[in-house]
Write an enzyme that holds these catalytic residues in place. Structure first.
Site, PDB file in Angstrom:
ATOM      1  N   ASN A   9       0.888  -1.186   0.018  1.00 19.57           N
ATOM      2  CA  ASN A   9      -0.158  -0.058  -0.036  1.00 19.57           C
ATOM      3  C   ASN A   9       0.837   1.266  -0.197  1.00 19.57           C
ATOM      4  O   ASN A   9       1.440   1.536   1.145  1.00 19.57           O
ATOM      5  CB  ASN A   9      -0.803  -0.190   1.143  1.00 19.57           C
ATOM      6  CG  ASN A   9      -1.601   1.250   1.420  1.00 19.57           C
ATOM      7  OD1 ASN A   9      -1.826   1.917   0.540  1.00 19.57           O
ATOM      8  ND2 ASN A   9      -2.283   1.397   2.585  1.00 19.57           N
ATOM      9  N   TRP A  10       1.080   1.823  -1.080  1.00 13.64           N
ATOM     10  CA  TRP A  10       1.818   2.963  -1.329  1.00 13.64           C
ATOM     11  C   TRP A  10       1.385   4.525  -0.582  1.00 13.64           C
ATOM     12  O   TRP A  10       2.090   5.241  -0.736  1.00 13.64           O
ATOM     13  CB  TRP A  10       2.228   3.369  -2.787  1.00 13.64           C
ATOM     14  CG  TRP A  10       3.066   2.290  -3.367  1.00 13.64           C
ATOM     15  CD1 TRP A  10       3.607   1.114  -2.820  1.00 13.64           C
ATOM     16  CD2 TRP A  10       3.635   2.282  -4.731  1.00 13.64           C
ATOM     17  NE1 TRP A  10       4.299   0.373  -3.591  1.00 13.64           N
ATOM     18  CE2 TRP A  10       4.498   1.045  -4.907  1.00 13.64           C
ATOM     19  CE3 TRP A  10       3.460   2.980  -5.832  1.00 13.64           C
ATOM     20  CZ2 TRP A  10       4.915   0.684  -6.043  1.00 13.64           C
ATOM     21  CZ3 TRP A  10       3.979   2.652  -7.114  1.00 13.64           C
ATOM     22  CH2 TRP A  10       4.677   1.456  -7.155  1.00 13.64           C
ATOM     23  N   LYS A  11       0.147   4.358  -0.364  1.00 13.70           N
ATOM     24  CA  LYS A  11      -0.580   5.379   0.106  1.00 13.70           C
ATOM     25  C   LYS A  11      -0.366   6.795  -0.621  1.00 13.70           C
ATOM     26  O   LYS A  11      -0.223   6.557  -1.958  1.00 13.70           O
ATOM     27  CB  LYS A  11       0.001   5.640   1.797  1.00 13.70           C
ATOM     28  CG  LYS A  11      -0.300   4.492   2.573  1.00 13.70           C
ATOM     29  CD  LYS A  11      -0.171   4.770   4.066  1.00 13.70           C
ATOM     30  CE  LYS A  11      -0.163   3.311   4.765  1.00 13.70           C
ATOM     31  NZ  LYS A  11      -0.227   3.181   6.110  1.00 13.70           N
ATOM     32  N   HIS A  95      -9.794   0.847   5.105  1.00 13.65           N
ATOM     33  CA  HIS A  95      -8.378   1.167   5.884  1.00 13.65           C
ATOM     34  C   HIS A  95      -8.653   1.997   7.037  1.00 13.65           C
ATOM     35  O   HIS A  95      -9.412   3.103   6.892  1.00 13.65           O
ATOM     36  CB  HIS A  95      -7.214   1.652   4.793  1.00 13.65           C
ATOM     37  CG  HIS A  95      -6.047   1.675   5.202  1.00 13.65           C
ATOM     38  ND1 HIS A  95      -5.503   2.543   6.130  1.00 13.65           N
ATOM     39  CD2 HIS A  95      -4.899   0.881   4.968  1.00 13.65           C
ATOM     40  CE1 HIS A  95      -4.240   2.464   6.629  1.00 13.65           C
ATOM     41  NE2 HIS A  95      -3.911   1.311   5.950  1.00 13.65           N
ATOM     42  N   GLU A  97      -6.984   4.387   7.764  1.00 19.66           N
ATOM     43  CA  GLU A  97      -6.654   5.999   7.613  1.00 19.66           C
ATOM     44  C   GLU A  97      -8.039   6.489   6.979  1.00 19.66           C
ATOM     45  O   GLU A  97      -8.428   7.638   7.148  1.00 19.66           O
ATOM     46  CB  GLU A  97      -5.553   6.128   6.772  1.00 19.66           C
ATOM     47  CG  GLU A  97      -4.192   5.751   7.652  1.00 19.66           C
ATOM     48  CD  GLU A  97      -3.089   5.428   6.727  1.00 19.66           C
ATOM     49  OE1 GLU A  97      -3.158   5.359   5.542  1.00 19.66           O
ATOM     50  OE2 GLU A  97      -2.230   4.800   7.392  1.00 19.66           O
ATOM     51  N   GLU A 167      -5.314  -5.085  10.655  1.00 20.94           N
ATOM     52  CA  GLU A 167      -4.244  -4.160  10.874  1.00 20.94           C
ATOM     53  C   GLU A 167      -4.461  -3.509  12.247  1.00 20.94           C
ATOM     54  O   GLU A 167      -5.469  -2.347  12.287  1.00 20.94           O
ATOM     55  CB  GLU A 167      -4.349  -3.037   9.793  1.00 20.94           C
ATOM     56  CG  GLU A 167      -3.996  -3.585   8.377  1.00 20.94           C
ATOM     57  CD  GLU A 167      -3.542  -2.836   7.600  1.00 20.94           C
ATOM     58  OE1 GLU A 167      -2.370  -2.785   7.126  1.00 20.94           O
ATOM     59  OE2 GLU A 167      -4.286  -1.703   7.257  1.00 20.94           O
ATOM     60  N   GLY A 173       2.329   2.089  10.829  1.00 25.06           N
ATOM     61  CA  GLY A 173       3.402   3.192  10.549  1.00 25.06           C
ATOM     62  C   GLY A 173       4.105   3.603  11.785  1.00 25.06           C
ATOM     63  O   GLY A 173       4.659   4.792  11.886  1.00 25.06           O
ATOM     64  N   SER A 213       3.445  -2.239  10.220  1.00 19.06           N
ATOM     65  CA  SER A 213       4.778  -2.402  10.470  1.00 19.06           C
ATOM     66  C   SER A 213       5.293  -3.671  10.044  1.00 19.06           C
ATOM     67  O   SER A 213       6.581  -4.256  10.854  1.00 19.06           O
ATOM     68  CB  SER A 213       5.159  -1.855  12.061  1.00 19.06           C
ATOM     69  OG  SER A 213       4.852  -0.529  12.044  1.00 19.06           O
ATOM     70  N   GLY A 234       2.938  -1.262   4.357  1.00 23.03           N
ATOM     71  CA  GLY A 234       2.900   0.301   3.775  1.00 23.03           C
ATOM     72  C   GLY A 234       4.206   0.669   3.599  1.00 23.03           C
ATOM     73  O   GLY A 234       4.864   0.316   2.544  1.00 23.03           O
ATOM     74  N   GLY A 235       4.899   1.321   4.726  1.00 18.75           N
ATOM     75  CA  GLY A 235       6.132   2.068   4.589  1.00 18.75           C
ATOM     76  C   GLY A 235       7.347   0.818   4.043  1.00 18.75           C
ATOM     77  O   GLY A 235       8.054   1.437   2.902  1.00 18.75           O
TER      78      GLY A 235
END
Ligand code: PGA
Length: 250
Positions: A9-11, A95, A97, A167, A173, A213, A234-235
């Site tokens: 997930n590049w956000k 998600h 967010e 999640e 993150g 993470s 993600g990251g």
């Protein structure tokens, strides 16, 4: 056999040039990816077309979000049908967010799950508790409520087309990952709940991914858990080498 999946997930990161560079870099590793692992990229929607056209990139694409509506006067929105028409097979739904910053309720998320299924897009339904819920030991209740709100109206046949991502919000993150025990017990709980509602055969067929993470340092141990069928990353998905190492650890 459940599908093993690693989704990146590049956000809201990377310019188009950087995104294409990352994708090219990823192709350098893809011969080493386990054959039975589905690799998915969820770039910003603007880049889906460009990545789809990249010849040597053997991944499936996912939207990060879609509208609950099919078409019409909804400025700024993207429909599941539009994603499908661009050869996108998956879409993240719910998600944390989106829940936290864009006011997405269980009802909206339910409608988005339906919009995806209507358009033959596989929803990657995200659920997970916030830190206060974990500390108050209400995390199972919280996740069950999210599952009930968005998935329980589906038929057994329909729910088989859903991927679930657990999640824990406190792990997203933050560099703090759920322990393997915490991840496995929640994944087993999700599968048990699916089994109680839809039947054990259905529950056994649904891939449940862990997110929060995930890194090359913890992915192998997490993915080795019985009910963890891969990860939503993600990251670490923003670095080709790290993402490739995570895929290789499935
Ligand atoms: P993270 O994000 O890997 O950076 O924690 C995961 C996610 O939000 O899907």
């Amino acid at each position: 056999m459940r599908k093993k999946i690693v989704a990146g997930n590049w956000k809201m990161n990377k310019t188009i040039t950087e995104a294409m560079e990352l994708a090219v870099h990823l192709t350098e590793y893809q011969n080493e990816f386990p054959k039975d692992t589905e690799v998915i990229l969820a770039p910003p929607a603007l880049y889906l077309g460009s990545l789809e056209l990249m010849e040597h990139l053997n991944v499936q694409l996912a939207g990060q979000n879609c509208s609950e509506k099919d078409s019409g006067a909804y400025t700024g929105e993207i429909s599941a049908g539009m994603l499908k028409a661009m050869n996108v097979q998956y879409c993240l739904v719910g998600h944390s967010e989106r829940r936290q910053y864009f006011g997405e309720t269980d009802e909206i998320i339910k409608n988005k799950v339906d919009a995806c299924l209507r358009n033959e897009i596989t929803p990657i339904f995200c659920c997970g508790e916030v830190l206060a819920e974990r500390e108050a030991s209400t995390h199972f209740v919280c996740v069950l409520k999210q599952l009930q709100g968005a998935l329980w109206h589906l038929s057994s046949e329909q729910v088989k087309s859903v991927v679930i991502a657990y999640e824990p919000v406190w792990a997203i993150g933050t560099g703090v990952t759920a322990t393997t025990t915490q991840a496995q017990e929640m994944h087993a709980f999700i599968r048990l709940s699916l089994g109680n509602h839809f039947g054990d055969d259905v529950a056994e067929s649904i891939s449940i991914l862990y997110g929060g993470s995930v890194s090359p340092l913890n992915s192998a141990e997490l993915f080795a858990q019985n009910d963890v069928d891969g990860g939503l990353v993600g990251g670490a998905s923003l670095k080709a080498k790290d993402f490739a190492a995570i895929i290789q650890s499935t």
